[in-house]
Design a protein around this motif. Structure first.
Motif, PDB file in Angstrom:
ATOM      1  N   ASP A   1       0.830  -1.213   0.000  1.00 22.86           N
ATOM      2  CA  ASP A   1       0.000   0.000   0.000  1.00 22.86           C
ATOM      3  C   ASP A   1       0.861   1.259   0.000  1.00 22.86           C
ATOM      4  O   ASP A   1       0.567   2.231  -0.696  1.00 22.86           O
ATOM      5  CB  ASP A   1      -0.952  -0.013   1.207  1.00 22.86           C
ATOM      6  CG  ASP A   1      -1.989  -1.118   1.089  1.00 22.86           C
ATOM      7  OD1 ASP A   1      -2.434  -1.362  -0.040  1.00 22.86           O
ATOM      8  OD2 ASP A   1      -2.320  -1.737   2.106  1.00 22.86           O
ATOM      9  N   ASP A   2       1.944   1.222   0.790  1.00 21.04           N
ATOM     10  CA  ASP A   2       2.853   2.368   0.812  1.00 21.04           C
ATOM     11  C   ASP A   2       3.453   2.615  -0.575  1.00 21.04           C
ATOM     12  O   ASP A   2       3.482   3.739  -1.068  1.00 21.04           O
ATOM     13  CB  ASP A   2       4.009   2.105   1.794  1.00 21.04           C
ATOM     14  CG  ASP A   2       3.552   2.344   3.228  1.00 21.04           C
ATOM     15  OD1 ASP A   2       2.415   2.785   3.419  1.00 21.04           O
ATOM     16  OD2 ASP A   2       4.353   2.083   4.140  1.00 21.04           O
TER      17      ASP A   2
ATOM     18  N   THR B   1       2.403   1.625  -3.463  1.00 19.82           N
ATOM     19  CA  THR B   1       1.381   2.058  -4.434  1.00 19.82           C
ATOM     20  C   THR B   1       1.106   3.550  -4.276  1.00 19.82           C
ATOM     21  O   THR B   1       1.001   4.293  -5.261  1.00 19.82           O
ATOM     22  CB  THR B   1       0.081   1.254  -4.229  1.00 19.82           C
ATOM     23  OG1 THR B   1       0.378  -0.131  -4.323  1.00 19.82           O
ATOM     24  CG2 THR B   1      -0.953   1.615  -5.270  1.00 19.82           C
ATOM     25  N   GLN B   2       1.021   3.961  -3.040  1.00 16.07           N
ATOM     26  CA  GLN B   2       0.772   5.389  -2.803  1.00 16.07           C
ATOM     27  C   GLN B   2       1.931   6.233  -3.358  1.00 16.07           C
ATOM     28  O   GLN B   2       1.714   7.273  -3.977  1.00 16.07           O
ATOM     29  CB  GLN B   2       0.620   5.620  -1.302  1.00 16.07           C
ATOM     30  CG  GLN B   2       0.007   6.965  -0.987  1.00 16.07           C
ATOM     31  CD  GLN B   2      -0.224   7.121   0.504  1.00 16.07           C
ATOM     32  OE1 GLN B   2       0.707   7.504   1.201  1.00 16.07           O
ATOM     33  NE2 GLN B   2      -1.406   6.836   0.970  1.00 16.07           N
ATOM     34  N   GLU B   3       3.130   5.747  -3.142  1.00 14.60           N
ATOM     35  CA  GLU B   3       4.295   6.479  -3.652  1.00 14.60           C
ATOM     36  C   GLU B   3       4.269   6.586  -5.179  1.00 14.60           C
ATOM     37  O   GLU B   3       4.649   7.609  -5.747  1.00 14.60           O
ATOM     38  CB  GLU B   3       5.582   5.758  -3.198  1.00 14.60           C
ATOM     39  CG  GLU B   3       5.806   5.868  -1.706  1.00 14.60           C
ATOM     40  CD  GLU B   3       6.801   4.838  -1.211  1.00 14.60           C
ATOM     41  OE1 GLU B   3       6.877   4.644   0.008  1.00 14.60           O
ATOM     42  OE2 GLU B   3       7.483   4.214  -2.052  1.00 14.60           O
TER      43      GLU B   3
END
Lengths: 502, 191
Positions: B40-41, B43-45
């Motif tokens: 998730d991290d 992907t957010q980046e």
């Protein structure tokens, strides 16, 4: 005509074949069992790979989208934030959007700049509702066809700050959703028609004559046949329901537009096979072929589950459940006596038999309120049971629509995977819509002839959403009970029930 | 990339298009890094990077643009961590398989079969696996995939075709061996 090669089979199922070539192969496929088998195998490989790859990805956190929007806002607000991209808890950190007025100005400027350049339009945080694109007109009458699902869907969340600023604006009836612009034009029938060809053979490939083949769908027997010397059943003309129940399980509309059925094959001295099939007559195909293998066995052997998503040994189902299902089919077809030697099997048989009857009619009281908790009069309510609307009505001045409806039919496949006692005919959806409001869809609404069911719906007026700065007007309203369908499912139901494409 | 809700023509609108991209990007990120904790991290980046470098987007497929950034970023992350992605599932059992559990939907997502197919996918090369993810899971066109991985569309087509062929062979071989045959779908058991 040459036989299909592997590469052509892929092109065929991926719709990458030239239409004239496809037409030729369509004709060829009517006659060539080998090519049909190759096509089936290729489809199965494709589906298995997709499922294998998809199943491995961890479930997306429900607030992922909101967190991402927050992070993007934050980044727009502070370029420095981008330099700490890998801060350990970037995602986990819950960034409250209670921004100061100064920060809001910075943010607005940032967004404005990007918007001017036509490349970025970050949304404002929006209230905690799941959403569905809509554009609702039409009535709940004569649904012989439904529009293909499509359109955009998103889930949003916000703090309560903006919501508290809500003006009690009432929805003018002439506001249309942006989803209106995305109306799909494809018409999808409720049932798909075509010829089904079945071949039954031994594991070594020898044809088996006099095997019973029964085709079930939606709890009903569609057709039966007996294999001939060549192991084939005469082609069965079938009208297979497009199964809305499947919608929650798939992410693409293309897969949802398919017929489904269960095939049961049995012969004395062999292990029966129960095969659940999807993609029947899908993609405009008017034929479906299947080759089934029966394993020799003595006595009364447990059946084998096959078909879409089933493992070789039918792992996931209690053997007694499958056996009961087979017995039920046998009964329906030949009025054979059920083996009652095992009391458990008899009991299960009885339950499965019952499950194939819709429940009701029962009373469903649907209360429709607007975003401020005030009754919405004149909202349309439809209870969707399986693939038809079993009850409908309009809300009165108190926002209540009393609807009498029957439930959907509990499909034997939805008997709890490990326990038949979960069986309950709840394959029923409630769809609520009114011009000028965001519609709502709730699924798995129970219907009982003995106790009424209460459903409460909060319809957001589009003018209110607009006044609140929602960029996404095309979002579903909330509905309780809270078991919501996936967005694809909601779209499909909405499109179908309202007669509009989404 | 037009907003699928039909409401705007923006790249980063909040309608279905952004959500659609989120799933596709996250799929790719997971399958390259095989790190469930960071997916998730990362992907957010990717989205933040894409957002910051929008000026470099020259049109064409926006999702291919996102996927290219995702791919490059994943390899950056792996390089930084100096680890290789897990390319096999080792001794993962059916019980450990991270599919869904509990609900009736499981019936359709048979873990055993999925795991077996997953093991076979592991036997493809890293790039081939990526191509299969992009083509089958994310439903990219050959042209889009070519943009993502920096190959010619024809080459992508050929590689995917070979990879599928290999999968078919592996499955047949597996079906003929002592291990149980895989039922890939509707009731035909390869033996």
């Amino acid at each position: 005509m040459k036989h299909l090669q592997s590469q052509q089979a892929w092109a065929y199922i991926e719709d990458e074949m030239e239409w004239h070539q496809k037409l030729k192969y369509d004709r060829h496929l009517e006659e060539c069992m080998d090519c049909r088998r190759l096509l089936d195998d290729t489809r199965r490989l494709q589906q298995s790979m997709i499922h294998a790859m998809d199943a491995e990805v961890p479930a997306m956190p429900p607030d992922f989208h909101a967190q991402l929007l927050d992070a993007l806002h934050k980044d727009a607000e502070s370029p420095a934030a981008s330099r700490t991209l890998r801060s350990k808890h970037l995602f986990q950190r819950r960034i409250r959007y209670g921004v100061s007025s100064a920060a809001t100005v910075v943010l607005a400027l940032g967004i404005g700049w990007f918007t001017l350049h036509g490349k970025l339009s970050l949304p404002s945080p929006t209230p905690a509702h799941n959403s569905v694109a809509m554009g609702m007109t039409g009535d709940v009458t004569g649904h012989q066809t439904r529009k293909g699902p499509g359109g955009g869907v998103s889930h949003h969340r916000t703090n309560g700050v903006l919501e508290n600023l809500a003006s009690p604006a009432q929805a003018p009836a002439n506001i249309e959703s942006p989803g209106q612009a995305a109306l799909a034009t494809t018409t999808v029938p409720d049932r798909l028609n075509g010829l089904a060809l079945f071949q039954v053979k031994t594991p070594s490939g020898q044809p088996i004559a006099n095997a019973h083949v029964s085709v079930m769908a939606g709890g009903q027997l569609l057709a039966t046949g007996l294999t001939g010397e060549n192991g084939q059943v005469r082609p069965l003309q079938l009208s297979v329901p497009v199964d809305p129940v499947l919608y929650p399980l798939f992410s693409t509309a293309a897969i949802a537009e398919q017929g489904t059925m269960t095939v049961v094959v049995w012969k004395q001295g062999y292990r029966p096979v129960v095969s659940y099939d999807v993609r029947v007559f899908a993609g405009g195909s008017s034929q479906f072929s299947q080759s089934l293998t029966l394993q020799p066995a003595a006595g009364d052997p447990p059946p084998i589950l096959a078909g879409y998503g089933f493992s070789r040994n039918g792992q996931g189902y209690q053997t007694s459940t499958v056996a009961a299902f087979v017995n039920w089919v046998k009964q329906a077809v030949t009025v054979q006596s059920v083996d009652t030697a095992a009391g458990q099997v008899q009991k299960v048989t009885s339950m499965v038999g019952t499950s194939n009857t819709a429940q009701g009619p029962g009373h469903v009281a649907v209360t429709v309120l607007n975003q401020n908790g005030r009754p919405v009069e004149g909202a349309q309510v439809a209870v969707v049971a399986g693939s038809h609307i079993s009850g409908s009505g309009h809300t009165n001045a108190n926002g209540v629509a009393p609807v009498i409806a029957t439930s959907g039919i509990a499909d034997w496949r939805f008997i709890g995977p490990w326990n038949i006692s979960n069986l309950s005919p709840q394959i029923t959806a409630v769809v609520v819509w009114k011009q000028g409001y965001a519609p709502a869809v709730g699924m798995y609404v129970p219907i009982s002839s003995t106790s009424p069911t209460d459903v409460t719906v909060k319809l957001d007026s589009l003018s209110w959403r607009k006044s609140m700065g929602w960029n996404n007007l095309s979002a579903p309203s909330t509905i309780a009970p809270e078991r919501l369908p996936t967005t694809t499912n909601a779209m499909s139901y909405l499109a179908w029930a309202t007669g509009q494409g989404y | 990339m037009r907003c699928t809700a039909g409401a705007c023509n923006e790249r980063f609108c909040e309608h279905g298009c952004l959500r659609e991209h989120e799933i596709a990007v996250r799929n790719l990120v997971y399958h390259i890094t095989h790190n469930p904790n960071d997916v998730d991290d990362i992907t957010q980046e990717v989205f933040i990077k894409a957002y910051q470098s929008l000026a470099s987007f020259r049109g064409g497929s926006f999702r291919a643009y996102l996927a290219r950034i995702a791919r490059n970023h994943c390899y950056d992350v792996l390089r930084r961590k100096r680890v290789r992605p897990e390319t096999t599932l080792g001794d993962l059992t059916v019980e450990q398989w991270p599919g869904t559990d509990g609900g009736p939907e499981d019936v359709f997502l048979d873990k055993e079969t999925a795991l077996e197919v997953r093991h076979l996918l592991d036997q493809l090369g890293e790039v081939d696996r990526e191509l299969m993810i992009l083509r089958h899971l994310n439903e990219f066109s050959y042209e889009e995939i070519a943009e993502v991985v920096g190959m010619r569309p024809g080459a992508v087509r050929t590689r995917i075709s070979r990879a599928r062929q290999k999968m078919q062979e592996l499955m047949e071989r597996r079906g003929q061996g002592e291990t149980p045959a895989i039922t890939t779908g509707m009731g035909i058991h390869r033996r």
